[in-house]
Structures are given as structure tokens and as C-alpha cells.
Write an enzyme that holds these catalytic residues in place. Structure first.
Site, PDB file in Angstrom:
ATOM      1  N   ALA B 118       0.851  -1.196   0.000  1.00 28.95           N
ATOM      2  CA  ALA B 118       0.000   0.000   0.000  1.00 28.95           C
ATOM      3  C   ALA B 118       0.880   1.238   0.000  1.00 28.95           C
ATOM      4  CB  ALA B 118      -0.905   0.005   1.230  1.00 28.95           C
ATOM      5  N   ALA B 120       0.451   5.396   0.953  1.00 30.28           N
ATOM      6  CA  ALA B 120      -0.477   6.357   1.546  1.00 30.28           C
ATOM      7  C   ALA B 120       0.139   7.749   1.545  1.00 30.28           C
ATOM      8  CB  ALA B 120      -0.859   5.907   2.939  1.00 30.28           C
ATOM      9  N   SER B 121      -0.423   8.609   2.376  1.00 31.45           N
ATOM     10  CA  SER B 121      -0.057  10.015   2.300  1.00 31.45           C
ATOM     11  C   SER B 121       1.368  10.301   2.745  1.00 31.45           C
ATOM     12  CB  SER B 121      -1.024  10.826   3.155  1.00 31.45           C
ATOM     13  OG  SER B 121      -1.098  10.280   4.449  1.00 31.45           O
ATOM     14  N   ALA B 123       3.725   7.614   3.761  1.00 35.35           N
ATOM     15  CA  ALA B 123       4.651   6.476   3.700  1.00 35.35           C
ATOM     16  C   ALA B 123       4.063   5.399   2.809  1.00 35.35           C
ATOM     17  CB  ALA B 123       4.863   5.923   5.116  1.00 35.35           C
ATOM     18  N   GLN B 124       4.884   4.415   2.469  1.00 32.54           N
ATOM     19  CA  GLN B 124       4.348   3.239   1.794  1.00 32.54           C
ATOM     20  C   GLN B 124       4.838   1.996   2.511  1.00 32.54           C
ATOM     21  OE1 GLN B 124       5.857   4.387  -2.065  1.00 32.54           O
ATOM     22  NE2 GLN B 124       7.118   2.530  -2.191  1.00 32.54           N
ATOM     23  N   VAL B 125       4.105   0.898   2.285  1.00 33.31           N
ATOM     24  CA  VAL B 125       4.351  -0.326   3.046  1.00 33.31           C
ATOM     25  C   VAL B 125       4.742  -1.451   2.091  1.00 33.31           C
ATOM     26  CG1 VAL B 125       3.355  -1.989   4.673  1.00 33.31           C
ATOM     27  CG2 VAL B 125       2.651   0.416   4.755  1.00 33.31           C
ATOM     28  N   LYS B 139       7.020  -0.327   6.920  1.00 35.05           N
ATOM     29  CA  LYS B 139       6.466   0.985   6.577  1.00 35.05           C
ATOM     30  C   LYS B 139       7.638   1.962   6.424  1.00 35.05           C
ATOM     31  CE  LYS B 139       3.146   4.381   8.360  1.00 35.05           C
ATOM     32  NZ  LYS B 139       2.165   4.632   9.417  1.00 35.05           N
ATOM     33  N   ASP B 272      -7.166   7.542  13.459  1.00 36.06           N
ATOM     34  CA  ASP B 272      -7.209   7.654  12.000  1.00 36.06           C
ATOM     35  C   ASP B 272      -7.922   6.437  11.404  1.00 36.06           C
ATOM     36  OD1 ASP B 272      -6.764   8.772   9.548  1.00 36.06           O
ATOM     37  OD2 ASP B 272      -4.660   8.173   9.411  1.00 36.06           O
TER      38      ASP B 272
END
Lengths: 361, 416
Positions: B118, B120-121, B123-125, B139, B272
Site C-alpha cells: 500500500a 499512503a499520504s 509512507a508506503q508499506v 512501513k 485515524d
């Protein structure tokens, strides 16, 4: 039952009431102010406490009970012997308070107030079309008035309504009067929820019944048992909070508990009346057959009594034990206090039978 | 400036046609007529957010969970922000991880997936396997994200100041922006996130129905977080939930139960709850991910929130006013009638006396609408964050077609 002064001038054989009548309180000579909060109920000219919403509700319940008796049906009796003792008992609670260990008692009183307030959920119980699900007529019964004011009156009594506090606020006031507005332990809700997390939704005991009807009857039976067992809690609360050795306002705090106890009487009476009316009738099943109301009500009460007597005492002990080791550290001699608490413990064994076993029904 | 261009574009496609209709004496455009406009607007917002990442993506995530507020064309388009943000090239990720861990990738991981799970805003995983064989999710913070966030926030502050100058009765946006700035600071510190995950896991130590992935602190830093790899169904994928034999109504209730336990009972919560951070296993366990934005409430605040919710749901006005005050709400004059007016608006939405979770949808929306329209009320920032969380939860519940009952989550539910 409450005093006759709760009643209006109503014909004793009147069996049908409007919703607004069942919610009517009438006027009071003086309101009940608890800890600065205006609560429901109030005092008559003689200074006697009069419960809220009883001016028609009590005569109505008496009339429905009289009709049951005339028709040869007994009122449902929940055996008091099945009622587990409060833990810690009055002597243990007083000992803790005398030794400055307040948190467990403050927590217990706060949980009582919250659970009382939760009683308001009864207003959301869905009442099915009883005329189509009950074989015999239900006109002029408590059963016919559940959604027509009885549940709503019960809900308002428990959690308050508009600008009046209810039992939740009255228990808080009793706690704050007796223990001088104590700091509420931050883990109250976490402990309550932890206990819930372990529970599982039970299987439906009577799947052949309309689900809404079964659910309504199960909730009514559950609330009735809770209300009757709460008598032990009232006794505990009254004796503890009116004890001048541990209470800063023994008269006022004790009186508050007494008022709540008086208010609860109509709840017990209408619930046992309506459930007794079901016991005296026949229920239609979803597959077009019939089932005796007695077998359903007794089956539900049996399950509830069996579960409550098995789980509640142990839950109370577990809750207290979890917090006690930490809480008693504020006492001058924690170990001695724990020993003394143990010596004051009350032995209690759940009854072997509920009295509502299917075979006995 | 991208944000200013976007604002001008949105003004042009929404306000100018509306103005023209008014001048021509025509009725307001219907939802159906506006659908193409919503699609164009959503595409523009998404393009801006994906180009800018950071703060704008956070805003898009909020919109995408409010199917009950925003038009479906917009929600559908912006859903991509939950976990479909275009990823950074693997070379950049590898460099970032090696720089943070101070050693080559192969020294820590037996295997490291180049394609992210994934993005995201912030970071990425990536999926990976540790040298000891443990399956993990890694992450990785975008290398340049701190600077991007700083710039976005500076620009937003300028916009807010312009708005307050432009609008004679402005909303108090700057305090909210300060709160957002503080929270983004938290989210960019992965050590803090690791500690928060441990803390939330402890809250559910006695409840196997909630899963918080375990952190590998020995391989984690302020910008790289290595955690147990878990898998499940994204919480808003209703069809997938049902195909797995899960009842969406129960999923909604479990979700509400978990958040009620964190917020009201424990006073510490993952703040969140957008759908990309929530999964459900086929054996009905709720997986909570991403603890970058976790919040500790002041002692007693959870009980205060409970009192407010409970008094609202039981229609007890005097208790409501006390709860508002105890939570730190203030009016400029000290007159509590304002609270009463706000709460009466909410009560009007639940005049039936329903206990069935209305607070999480209509009542929450009504509360904020009433507060927004009454500028004399000071709203404590803790309450704003909690309100945002319940708003996210109600959006998820709405997507699944159910409501969550707060009181049942508290254990007040009647016996089955």
C-alpha cells in the site's frame, strides 16, 4: 407497592390508559434536588417522597394484577434466595472506607449508576403486534400498554428526562454526598467493557417464536431479574451510605437510595404483571403452531437465573480482586487490611435449582 | 500554488454556473445535473492530492469516508487515496531503508518485496521476510515528506489567514490547522507510532477479537517501522465480507466496540480510522493498522464523553449541559442556553427516543453543524478529534449499510 398517595382518584377496575397518563407525575409540594441536580419525583405536603410517573401507573398496575387474580392466575415470583450477595459486603466496604481505601467503593457506586442508566434501553425494545402473536385477547392488560407508556416511563425513571435527573443521577448524588464528590477512578468504563468482552451472544432459546416477541420477553425477564436482585444493591447502598462512620451525609445519602428503591417498585410490578399475563396465555409460533406462554416465560427466567447466579458473584469478586491489591496500598497496613477483609467475607452458594426448570414448568 | 489553483477551479465549476442560474431565474441544479461536475471536481482534487501527497491526501481520505455527506462520484474517486496512492520507485525506498537502518537491505531481510502492499499520504508499506523467517510489513516514510508537509502547512496557513480576512464571520480555522500540524508531527515520528501500537494492543490484551500487529523495535527507527504482517478484508468491502461469511452489521458493531473501548474507556486511541487502516479476518477479528495518529485524552475525559453521549441518547438535557461544561466547552457569555439550543437541535433528530446509535451519524453531524453555526461556542480540541473519529466510523458504517450502537458497545445492549 408504593403508598396509596401515589395514586390518582381512578376507578380500581379501570384497565385501559393513555400513554400520557402512564407518564404523568402530577404536582409536588417540593422538588427533589440531589447534589444540586433537579431530579424526578418530589415531596408532598407532608414531606413524604412520591415517585415520578406513578399517578396513573400504579393504579393501573394494581388493576391489571387484580384482573389476573380474578382470572385465577398467580403473579410471577422470582425467588429471593437466588439473589447473590453484594461483594464487597457492607462490612467489608465500610472497612475499606474507614482505612481510606475509597477507589473500589467509588468505582462500584459509579458502575451502579451507569448500569441504572442503561436501564433506559428498554424504551427501544420493539413491541411486536401482540394481538396477532397471542391467541387470547390482550385488551386491558399490562401487556397491551408496554409500548404505550410503560417502557417509556421505565426508561425516564432510570436515565432522567429533559431537565430532570433519574436514577443514574440520583446514585451519583448519593455517592457524591456520602463520599464528598470523590475522584472517579479512570478505569471504570474499561472494567465494565472488559467484562462485556468475554460474553457471547446466546443462542435463541425459542426459535419457533417470532424473533421480536422472543427478544422482548427475554429483555423483560432479564430486566425483572436485575430489578429484583437490585434490591440487594439498594440494601447495601442504603446501609453503607447512611453509616455515619463512613458517610459525610448519612441522612441525605441514605434517603437518596431509599427514593430510588421506592421508584423501582413500579418497574418490578409492571414487568412481573406483563410476564404473568403471558404465562396465562398461548403464543403462536412462526410455523402456525402454538406454545404455552408459561413454558416460554419460565424457560427464559430459568436461563437468566442460572446464568446470573453463576456469573455475577464471581464477576464482582474478580473485579474487586483485580483492583484491591493496588488500592489497599493507601492503607496504613495493607496486608492486615486484606486479612480483615477476608475474615468478613460472606459465604454464598448458588441454589441448585432456579425453580423454573423446564421439567418443573 | 496548486491549492490556490484548485480552489479557483472548484469555484469556477460550482459557483459560476450556480450564479448564472440564479441570474437567469432558473432552479438550482439537481444532483443528477451536478454529477458530471462532481466527477470533474473529484478528478481535480485527486490529481492535486496525488501530486502534493501529505496534507491533501489526508483531506481526501476524510471526504472518501463520508458517503452520507459528499456526492457518490466524489467518494468513489477519492477512495483511491486510502491505499492506492502511486508508489515511490523501489530504488528510493531501498535507499531510505538502508540509510535508516545503517546496513544493506539483505543484512536484515531475507526477502523484500519491491512492489508495495500500500502507498499512503506519508509512507508506503512493503512486505518482507526477516532473516529469522518472520513475515513482516515494512512501513517506509517518503524521504522528502517532511519538507512537503511543512510547505503544505505553510500554504494552508496563508489560505486560512486570507479566509479569515475575507470572511466577516469566519470559522476559527487556524486553531484547527495548529492541531493538524501537531498531529502530522506525531505521524512523522515512527518511534511514537510503535509505542502507540504497543499501548493500544495492551488495551485489548483480554480481547482476542481485536488485533494490533506486533512491532519489531530492533529493526525500527523514526522513519522505518517493521511490524508483524497481517492480512484481512478491507472493512468497507461489503461483498468480500459477506462472501467470507461475515455479517456487516456485526462488523460495524465490533468496530464501534473497539473504538468506544479505546476512546471512552481507555482514553487512548488510534485516531485515524479510515478504511485503509481497518481490516477484518474471516474469523471475525478486527485488525487495527497505523498508529501514527494516536491520541491520549486527559484523565476522566472518556467518562465525560460517555456522559455527554449517554445524556444525548437518553434525552436528558440538564445532564447534557453539565457534560458539555465538564468537557471544556465554553460560551463567551457563560450562558448555558447555547448548549441547550445545540442539544435541542440534536434531540430534534432523535425525538423518537431511539437508542440505536444515532449519535454516530445524524446526531454527530447535527452537533457539528449547530456548533459551526453558533460562533460563540469554544470547542475543546480533544473533542474535535474524537468527533472526527466518530465521523469516520459513521462513514464506514454507512458504507456497510448499518449503524453502530454506542450503548451496545458499552455493554448496555439488551440480552440476546
Amino acid at each position: 407497592m408504593s403508598a396509596a398517595s401515589d395514586s390518582a382518584e381512578i376507578a380500581p377496575d379501570r384497565l385501559t390508559y393513555a400513554r400520557d397518563e402512564l407518564l404523568e407525575s402530577g404536582s409536588y409540594a417540593a422538588p427533589l434536588i440531589a447534589g444540586g441536580v433537579r431530579c424526578h419525583g418530589g415531596f408532598d405536603e407532608s414531606g413524604a417522597y412520591r415517585s415520578p410517573r406513578t399517578i396513573h401507573r400504579m393504579p393501573a398496575v394494581r388493576a391489571w394484577q387484580a384482573r389476573l387474580a380474578r382470572d385465577g392466575h398467580a403473579l410471577l415470583e422470582i425467588p429471593r434466595a437466588a439473589m447473590p450477595p453484594q461483594y464487597p459486603n457492607v462490612e467489608q466496604a465500610a472497612l475499606l472506607l474507614e482505612n481510606g481505601v475509597r477507589d473500589p467503593i467509588v468505582r462500584t457506586l459509579t458502575v451502579i449508576s451507569i448500569v441504572e442508566g442503561f436501564g433506559a434501553i428498554i424504551r427501544d425494545v420493539r413491541v411486536p403486534d401482540l394481538a396477532s402473536l397471542v391467541v387470547e385477547p390482550i385488551e386491558g392488560t399490562a401487556l397491551a400498554h408496554l409500548g404505550g407508556g410503560l417502557f417509556e416511563a421505565h426508561a425516564r425513571d432510570e436515565s432522567g428526562w429533559k431537565d430532570e435527573g433519574g436514577h443514574k443521577q440520583m446514585w451519583e448524588a448519593a455517592r457524591d454526598l456520602a463520599l464528598e464528590k470523590p475522584k472517579i477512578p479512570g478505569d471504570v468504563l474499561l472494567r465494565m467493557m472488559g467484562r462485556q468482552a468475554a460474553r457471547r451472544r446466546p443462542e435463541r432459546p425459542f426459535p419457533q417464536l417470532d424473533e421480536t416477541l422472543e427478544r422482548m420477553l427475554a429483555i423483560m425477564a432479564q430486566v425483572l431479574v436485575v430489578e429484583i436482585f437490585a434490591e440487594g444493591t439498594f440494601d447495601w447502598g442504603y446501609r453503607l451510605l447512611s453509616n455515619p462512620k463512613v458517610s459525610a451525609a448519612p441522612e441525605a445519602a441514605g434517603a437518596m437510595v431509599a427514593h430510588i428503591r421506592a421508584d423501582e417498585s413500579p418497574h418490578v410490578e409492571y414487568l412481573r404483571t406483563a410476564l404473568s399475563e403471558v404465562r396465562a396465555r398461548t403464543l403462536r409460533t412462526v410455523d402456525g403452531k402454538t406454545l404455552s406462554g408459561r413454558s416460554v416465560v419460565d424457560g427464559l427466567v430459568h436461563r437468566i437465573l442460572r446464568d446470573v447466579t453463576r456469573t455475577r458473584p464471581q464477576e464482582q469478586r474478580d473485579d474487586l480482586r483485580d483492583s484491591l491489591a493496588e488500592a489497599v496500598k493507601v492503607a496504613p497496613n495493607p496486608q492486615r487490611l486484606l486479612d480483615e477483609l477476608g475474615a468478613l467475607d460472606t459465604e454464598w452458594t448458588p441454589p441448585a435449582h432456579t425453580g423454573f426448570e423446564p421439567a418443573a414448568g | 500554488m496548486r491549492v490556490a489553483s484548485l480552489a479557483a477551479y472548484l469555484y469556477a465549476i460550482y459557483k459560476l454556473p450556480a450564479l448564472a442560474r440564479r441570474l437567469l431565474g432558473r432552479a438550482k441544479a439537481t444532483d443528477r445535473e451536478l454529477a458530471p461536475t462532481h466527477r470533474r471536481a473529484a478528478a481535480a482534487i485527486l490529481a492535486t492530492a496525488l501530486a502534493m501527497r501529505g496534507v491533501m491526501i489526508k483531506a481526501c481520505q476524510a471526504i472518501a469516508t463520508r458517503a452520507d455527506v459528499f456526492p457518490p462520484e466524489m467518494v468513489e474517486t477519492l477512495k483511491q487515496c486510502h491505499d492506492a496512492v502511486p508508489a515511490k520507485p523501489f530504488a528510493e525506498v531501498r535507499a531510505a531503508v538502508e540509510r535508516e537502518l545503517g546496513k544493506p537491505l539483505g543484512a536484515v531481510f531475507a526477502r523484500f518485496e519491491e512492489a508495495p502492499i500500500a502507498a499512503a499520504s506519508l509512507a508506503q508499506v512493503h512486505g518482507a521476510t526477516l532473516a529469522d523467517g518472520a513475515e513482516v510489513a515494512v512501513k517506509v516514510q517518503y524521504p522528502d515528506i517532511e519538507e512537503i508537509v511543512r510547505t503544505d502547512l505553510r500554504n494552508l496557513e496563508r489560505l486560512c489567514r486570507f479566509y479569515e480576512w475575507f470572511d466577516p464571520q469566519p470559522l476559527e480555522l487556524l486553531p484547527l490547522l495548529q492541531e493538524l500540524t501537531r498531529h502530522l508531527g506525531y505521524e512523522l515520528d515512527f518511534r511514537r507510532e510503535a509505542a502507540s501500537a504497543d499501548r493500544v494492543r495492551a488495551i485489548f490484551a483480554d480481547d482476542a477479537r481485536v488485533v494490533v500487529p506486533r512491532i519489531h523495535p530492533e529493526h525500527s527507527t523514526g522513519r522505518v517501522l517493521v511490524m508483524e504482517r497481517v492480512s484481512g478484508i478491507k472493512i468497507t468491502e461489503k461483498a468480500a465480507l459477506e462472501a467470507a461469511g461475515l455479517d456487516p452489521a456485526e462488523v460495524v458493531q465490533e468496530l464501534m466496540g473497539a473504538y468506544v473501548r479505546m476512546i471512552l474507556a481507555a482514553g487512548f486511541f488510534q485516531a485515524d480510522p479510515h478504511p485503509g487502516n481497518l481490516m477484518v479476518t474471516p474469523d471475525r477479528k478486527l485488525i487495527l493498522l497505523d498508529f501514527g495518529l494516536a491520541k491520549e485524552l486527559p484523565e476522566g475525559y472518556g467518562l465525560g464523553l460517555f456522559e455527554l453521549m449517554f445524556s444525548m441518547m437518553t434525552l436528558n438535557e440538564s445532564a447534557m449541559i453539565r457534560a458539555f461544561q465538564e468537557l471544556g466547552f465554553e460560551t463567551k457569555t457563560g450562558n448555558t442556553d447555547t448548549f441547550l439550543l445545540i442539544t435541542r437541535r440534536m434531540l430534534a433528530r432523535s425525538e423518537s427516543g431511539s437508542f440505536e446509535g444515532e449519535f454516530t451519524e445524524e446526531m454527530t453531524d447535527e452537533l457539528f453543524e449547530a456548533i459551526r453555526q453558533d460562533p460563540v461556542v469554544k470547542v475543546p480540541s480533544d473533542f474535535v478529534l474524537v468527533g472526527r473519529v466518530f465521523s469516520f466510523l459513521s462513514g464506514i458504517a454507512h458504507t456497510l449499510g448499518h449503524r453502530a450502537n454506542v450503548l451496545a458497545a458499552m455493554g448496555a445492549g439488551p440480552p440476546g
